[in-house]
Design a protein around this motif. Sequence first.
Motif, mmCIF file in Angstrom:
data_model
loop_
_atom_site.group_PDB
_atom_site.id
_atom_site.type_symbol
_atom_site.label_atom_id
_atom_site.label_comp_id
_atom_site.label_asym_id
_atom_site.label_seq_id
_atom_site.Cartn_x
_atom_site.Cartn_y
_atom_site.Cartn_z
ATOM 1 N N ALA A 1 0.851 -1.192 0.000
ATOM 2 C CA ALA A 1 0.000 0.000 0.000
ATOM 3 C C ALA A 1 0.887 1.242 0.000
ATOM 4 C CB ALA A 1 -0.918 -0.013 1.222
ATOM 5 N N LYS B 1 0.527 4.317 0.161
ATOM 6 C CA LYS B 1 0.348 5.444 1.069
ATOM 7 C C LYS B 1 1.129 5.271 2.368
ATOM 8 C CE LYS B 1 -4.026 4.199 3.457
ATOM 9 N NZ LYS B 1 -4.501 2.958 2.801
ATOM 10 N N ALA B 2 1.509 4.018 2.696
ATOM 11 C CA ALA B 2 2.236 3.784 3.947
ATOM 12 C C ALA B 2 3.658 4.341 3.890
ATOM 13 C CB ALA B 2 2.268 2.303 4.273
ATOM 14 N N GLU C 1 -0.109 -1.188 -4.355
ATOM 15 C CA GLU C 1 -1.495 -0.723 -4.301
ATOM 16 C C GLU C 1 -1.471 0.797 -4.211
ATOM 17 O OE1 GLU C 1 -5.201 0.612 -2.158
ATOM 18 O OE2 GLU C 1 -3.157 0.765 -1.468
ATOM 19 N N ASP D 1 -6.972 1.541 -6.131
ATOM 20 C CA ASP D 1 -8.140 1.661 -5.255
ATOM 21 C C ASP D 1 -8.274 3.135 -4.911
ATOM 22 O OD1 ASP D 1 -8.238 -1.150 -5.000
ATOM 23 O OD2 ASP D 1 -6.990 -1.119 -3.193
ATOM 24 N N ARG E 1 -15.096 -3.281 -4.643
ATOM 25 C CA ARG E 1 -14.809 -3.316 -3.216
ATOM 26 C C ARG E 1 -16.112 -3.532 -2.458
ATOM 27 N NH1 ARG E 1 -11.090 0.780 0.355
ATOM 28 N NH2 ARG E 1 -11.679 -0.026 2.403
ATOM 29 N N HIS F 1 -12.997 -7.348 -3.953
ATOM 30 C CA HIS F 1 -12.009 -6.663 -3.096
ATOM 31 C C HIS F 1 -12.637 -6.327 -1.755
ATOM 32 C CE1 HIS F 1 -9.873 -2.596 -2.142
ATOM 33 N NE2 HIS F 1 -9.139 -3.575 -1.671
ATOM 34 N N HIS G 1 -11.310 -4.528 2.286
ATOM 35 C CA HIS G 1 -10.252 -4.043 3.195
ATOM 36 C C HIS G 1 -10.984 -3.545 4.427
ATOM 37 C CE1 HIS G 1 -6.726 -1.964 4.755
ATOM 38 N NE2 HIS G 1 -7.416 -0.843 4.792
ATOM 39 N N SER H 1 -7.511 -0.441 8.959
ATOM 40 C CA SER H 1 -6.106 -0.479 9.310
ATOM 41 C C SER H 1 -5.974 -0.516 10.824
ATOM 42 C CB SER H 1 -5.399 0.739 8.719
ATOM 43 O OG SER H 1 -5.386 0.638 7.298
ATOM 44 N N GLN H 2 -4.759 -0.276 11.310
ATOM 45 C CA GLN H 2 -4.440 -0.309 12.747
ATOM 46 C C GLN H 2 -5.665 -0.259 13.659
ATOM 47 O OE1 GLN H 2 -1.389 -0.836 13.580
ATOM 48 N NE2 GLN H 2 -1.539 -0.682 15.784
ATOM 49 N N GLY I 1 -5.293 -4.884 3.170
ATOM 50 C CA GLY I 1 -4.165 -4.942 4.108
ATOM 51 C C GLY I 1 -4.681 -4.883 5.522
ATOM 52 N N LEU J 1 -3.051 -5.394 8.566
ATOM 53 C CA LEU J 1 -2.486 -6.124 9.708
ATOM 54 C C LEU J 1 -1.926 -5.105 10.701
ATOM 55 C CD1 LEU J 1 -2.039 -9.124 10.566
ATOM 56 C CD2 LEU J 1 0.345 -8.775 9.910
ATOM 57 N N GLU K 1 -2.736 -6.283 0.283
ATOM 58 C CA GLU K 1 -2.377 -4.855 0.220
ATOM 59 C C GLU K 1 -1.836 -4.374 1.561
ATOM 60 O OE1 GLU K 1 -6.092 -3.724 -2.816
ATOM 61 O OE2 GLU K 1 -6.209 -3.135 -0.714
ATOM 62 N N PHE K 2 -0.819 -5.038 2.080
ATOM 63 C CA PHE K 2 -0.288 -4.629 3.379
ATOM 64 C C PHE K 2 0.609 -3.400 3.244
ATOM 65 C CE2 PHE K 2 -1.007 -9.240 3.799
ATOM 66 C CZ PHE K 2 -1.937 -9.214 4.820
ATOM 67 N N ARG L 1 1.386 -0.815 6.558
ATOM 68 C CA ARG L 1 2.033 -0.572 7.859
ATOM 69 C C ARG L 1 2.858 -1.767 8.331
ATOM 70 N NH1 ARG L 1 -2.101 1.090 10.048
ATOM 71 N NH2 ARG L 1 -1.694 3.313 10.020
ATOM 72 N N TYR M 1 3.709 5.749 7.375
ATOM 73 C CA TYR M 1 2.744 6.808 7.715
ATOM 74 C C TYR M 1 3.340 7.894 8.619
ATOM 75 C CZ TYR M 1 -0.782 3.373 6.123
ATOM 76 O OH TYR M 1 -1.518 2.455 5.410
HETATM 77 C C1 LIG Z 1 -4.674 1.925 3.636
HETATM 78 C C2 LIG Z 1 -5.093 0.774 2.830
HETATM 79 C C3 LIG Z 1 -4.304 -0.375 2.826
HETATM 80 C C4 LIG Z 1 -3.097 -0.542 3.709
HETATM 81 O O1 LIG Z 1 -3.426 -0.613 5.067
HETATM 82 P P1 LIG Z 1 -2.302 -0.968 6.136
HETATM 83 O O2 LIG Z 1 -3.003 -0.836 7.442
HETATM 84 O O3 LIG Z 1 -1.188 -0.001 5.982
HETATM 85 O O4 LIG Z 1 -1.866 -2.377 5.868
HETATM 86 C C5 LIG Z 1 -4.672 -1.398 1.956
HETATM 87 N N1 LIG Z 1 -5.763 -1.287 1.164
HETATM 88 C C6 LIG Z 1 -6.555 -0.203 1.164
HETATM 89 C C7 LIG Z 1 -7.712 -0.149 0.256
HETATM 90 C C8 LIG Z 1 -6.241 0.875 2.004
HETATM 91 O O5 LIG Z 1 -7.037 1.933 2.017
#
Ligand SMILES: *Cc1c(COP(=O)(O)O)cnc(C)c1O
Length: 451
Positions: free
Chosen positions: A62, A64-65, A83, A106, A152, A201, A203, A206-207, A244, A246, A283-284, A286, A387
């Motif tokens: 992912a 953005k991380a 991702e 996404d 999704r 899809h 998700h 996150s955390q 993602g 985890l 899509e991991f 963090r 992040y």
């Molecule tokens: C943010 C996000 C992730 C990644 O999440 P993590 O907690 O960093 O693993 C994966 N997929 C989607 C669609 C997200 O928005």
Amino acid sequence: MTGLTPAAERRTRILQEAVRQGLLDAGRSQLAAFVDLDGVAATVASLHRAFPSAPRVLHAFAAKANCLVPVLAELRRLGMGCEVATAGELARALAAGFAPDRIVFDSPAKTEAELRHALDLGVAVNADNYQELARIDRALGGRVPVSRIGVRVNSQLGGGSIAAMSTATSTSKFGVPLADPGSRQRLLRAYHDHPWLTWVHTHAGSQGCPLDLMAGGVGQAVAFAEEVNASLGRRQVVGIDIGGGLPVNFADDETTPTFDTYVRQLRAQAPALFSGGYEIVTEFGRSVLAKNGFTAAYVEYTKSMGGRPIAVTHAGVQVATRTVFNPDAWPLRIEAHDGSGRAKRGGPVRQDIAGPACFAGDLLARDRALPLLEPGDLITVPDTGAYYFSTPFHYNSLPEPAVYGVRTSGDGGGVRFELLRPAQDPWDVPGPDGHAVPGRRREYEPVHGVG
Ligand SMILES: *Cc1c(COP(=O)(O)O)cnc(C)c1O
């Protein structure tokens, strides 16, 4: 003998070498960040080992991380996909050299132009809603897509401990609801009407999301895929993108939960995922990067206020935005070092660790027991590889710090640094017309010259 964990020993060693090489310097370079590239390789290897490889698994990081292009390129070399959630992240993934079919797009707000671009390239697309599906249908104009295309889904199973991170709530902004009345049937019809819809899809967040919630969401996605295929009498859905999310342990140096633990949970709650009938995308973010990065900053001043010792450091809201604005949800550890990078000794004293920004809430930690910090000491902030410093906040015109990759493997085991992002030059500012002014630094330096 030092009482440090192996991971803390390693940070200390990297820190001392960074000071020795001048990457950190109390007078010139008071803040820097480090990505442990050996650690990243080990984490990615553990991810690959945890998942069965049949028939095909793509682990898409992912972006953005940690969206630094050299970091993404390293993950590509380690066998990952990518991702992306915006056009900017897509541009970075392409710049990092990912093949389009190893990129997953996404976003809940893809524009018409972005969709066409992704479909032209052959980037995988997960549609977030019915209006987006209609756009994709128009963009394809009857052509068979090169891209893998999915929807999704939101299992609506519930949230985790951090509301802002929970995407499987009943009223989440993400995806198509599975539990709302009539929603499942409508989505089933969409798969019937669009034979190019071949992925599902999900998700769950996150955390802060518990593993059984995440695995439960995947279970719902797989059950929906089975339902589509059963009602069509053929295997139209060929892949499941499990997202993602985890969670990462920010309390100490232990990596928990592991990818193995999550795969066990998935086997229990979504056994059909591993039936061999589906390709898998993950899509991991963090969990791949957080524990492989740390931030280091000098203490500039110390003081006492209302009986509370306070250390004013150069790391604050610009590199730890979530922690500063939401400290209860995002606690970070702080480690105390002397100016050369050695672990600092001394009995614990409760103190505040402040950042440089001009608002009172700019604190990395409150009332934290550490050896009493003094001017010229260094702090490290572990677990900030995802992040944090990679996503700086530009408040107060605080510059982005340099980020260095670190390796110790090979070549006699010495510590080797490579620049992943240069420090932003605070004197590099646009002129009054908004355009860049080259040489501004030289122009002003004599006026503000520091001897
Ligand atoms: C943010 C996000 C992730 C990644 O999440 P993590 O907690 O960093 O693993 C994966 N997929 C989607 C669609 C997200 O928005």
